[in-house]
Enzyme design. Structure first.
Site, PDB file in Angstrom:
ATOM      1  N   ASP A 198      52.956  48.543  38.673  1.00  0.00           N
ATOM      2  CA  ASP A 198      51.946  48.596  39.730  1.00  0.00           C
ATOM      3  C   ASP A 198      50.729  47.759  39.318  1.00  0.00           C
ATOM      4  O   ASP A 198      49.631  48.277  39.150  1.00  0.00           O
ATOM      5  CB  ASP A 198      51.560  50.055  39.978  1.00  0.00           C
ATOM      6  N   LYS A 211      49.232  45.284  40.982  1.00  0.00           N
ATOM      7  CA  LYS A 211      48.318  44.908  42.062  1.00  0.00           C
ATOM      8  C   LYS A 211      47.763  43.499  41.834  1.00  0.00           C
ATOM      9  O   LYS A 211      46.547  43.269  41.823  1.00  0.00           O
ATOM     10  CB  LYS A 211      47.181  45.918  42.201  1.00  0.00           C
ATOM     11  N   ASP A 236      45.023  37.084  43.103  1.00  0.00           N
ATOM     12  CA  ASP A 236      44.323  35.882  42.644  1.00  0.00           C
ATOM     13  C   ASP A 236      44.921  34.699  43.397  1.00  0.00           C
ATOM     14  O   ASP A 236      45.767  34.875  44.285  1.00  0.00           O
ATOM     15  CB  ASP A 236      44.481  35.702  41.133  1.00  0.00           C
TER      16      ASP A 236
END
Length: 274
Positions: free
Chosen positions: A93, A95, A98
């Site tokens: 996880d 996330k 960018d």
């Protein structure tokens, strides 16, 4: 038209275009489990011990690998061996968020070696859909060593109080997912099903829901919870529990209770017997 929420995991596995989704549904069916344990542990030894003891009861083992203080190749190899031993997928996880060039490096070849061991990784489209394009490009390239074995989950909603992942952002997540390669984009992290379409169209998104608790209570840091029955009835396919399991007095007993509750809710939703 047949909608995914009415179908069994076996039926969805037989028709799904995403190879990771097919594996996931087959695991859930075989183990009678839609449980994901979120192991927010900070040491390799405790992380692997958790995966080994809870492995028989879960479909997915979820990590936040950047909090593991002694992360090394031992962590990677240990997770891979336990996933094979107990037949579960690994979900990092992370996330990711960018520009595309950066997330490609973070995902594949970076210090955390995410593409080497994580079947699924999460990302946010807050910076635009270029991040999804970049990761899909990485995963589908001919030279990628795990082609057909890796998938993406889009973070569409969060359970934390005051989350900005609502309305327009969530709708945009769905639009991005609909425009992307179904063999790579698995679905969403969300509090409920966000899109129900004909499985034959190839857009059978899988929903993972965090903040699952048997008591439906939150915490002092603003996390909102719902029960397995509530989440599954709203369209969640896989329920994610954390401290309610790994921090329980007897984690294995807690995992069994969550597994049974999640499976019962799934059977009720699909109108099937065990």
């Amino acid at each position: 038209m047949t909608y995914p929420l009415c179908l069994t995991y076996g039926q969805r596995a037989a028709q799904h275009p995403n190879p990771v989704a097919r594996r996931l549904f087959e695991i859930a069916k075989a183990k009678q489990s839609n449980l994901v344990v979120s192991a927010d542990l900070t040491g390799t030894e405790s992380l692997l011990k958790c995966a080994d003891s809870l492995g028989p009861y879960i479909a997915v083992f979820k990590t936040h690998i950047e909090i593991v203080k002694d992360f090394s190749n031992k962590t990677v190899q240990g997770l891979k061996l336990l996933a094979q031993k107990h037949n579960f997928l690994i979900f990092e996880d992370r996330k990711l968020i960018d520009i595309g060039n950066t997330v490609q490096k973070q995902y594949h070849g970076g210090a955390l070696q995410i593409s080497e061991w994580a079947d699924v990784v999460s990302l946010s489209v807050l910076g635009g859909d270029g991040i999804v394009d970049a990761l899909v490009q990485t995963i589908t390239t001919a030279s990628f060593p795990h082609r057909g074995q890796r998938a993406l989950l889009i973070l569409a909603e969060m359970t934390s109080e005051g989350s900005l992942a609502t309305r327009h952002y969530t709708e945009e997540c769905v639009e991005v997912a609909l425009s992307q390669n179904p063999e790579v984009v698995l679905g969403f992290v969300a509090t409920k099903a966000l899109h129900t379409s004909d499985v034959a169209s190839g857009r059978d998104f899988v929903t993972f829901t965090t903040g699952i608790s048997l008591s439906e209570s939150g915490d002092e840091l603003g996390q909102h919870c719902q029960t397995p029955a509530s989440a599954i009835s709203r369209g969640s396919d896989f329920i994610i529990a954390d401290r309610g399991i790994y921090a329980a007095e007897v984690p294995v007993d807690a995992a069994r209770r969550y597994q049974e509750a999640g499976w019962k809710a799934y059977l009720q939703r699909t109108h099937h017997d065990a």
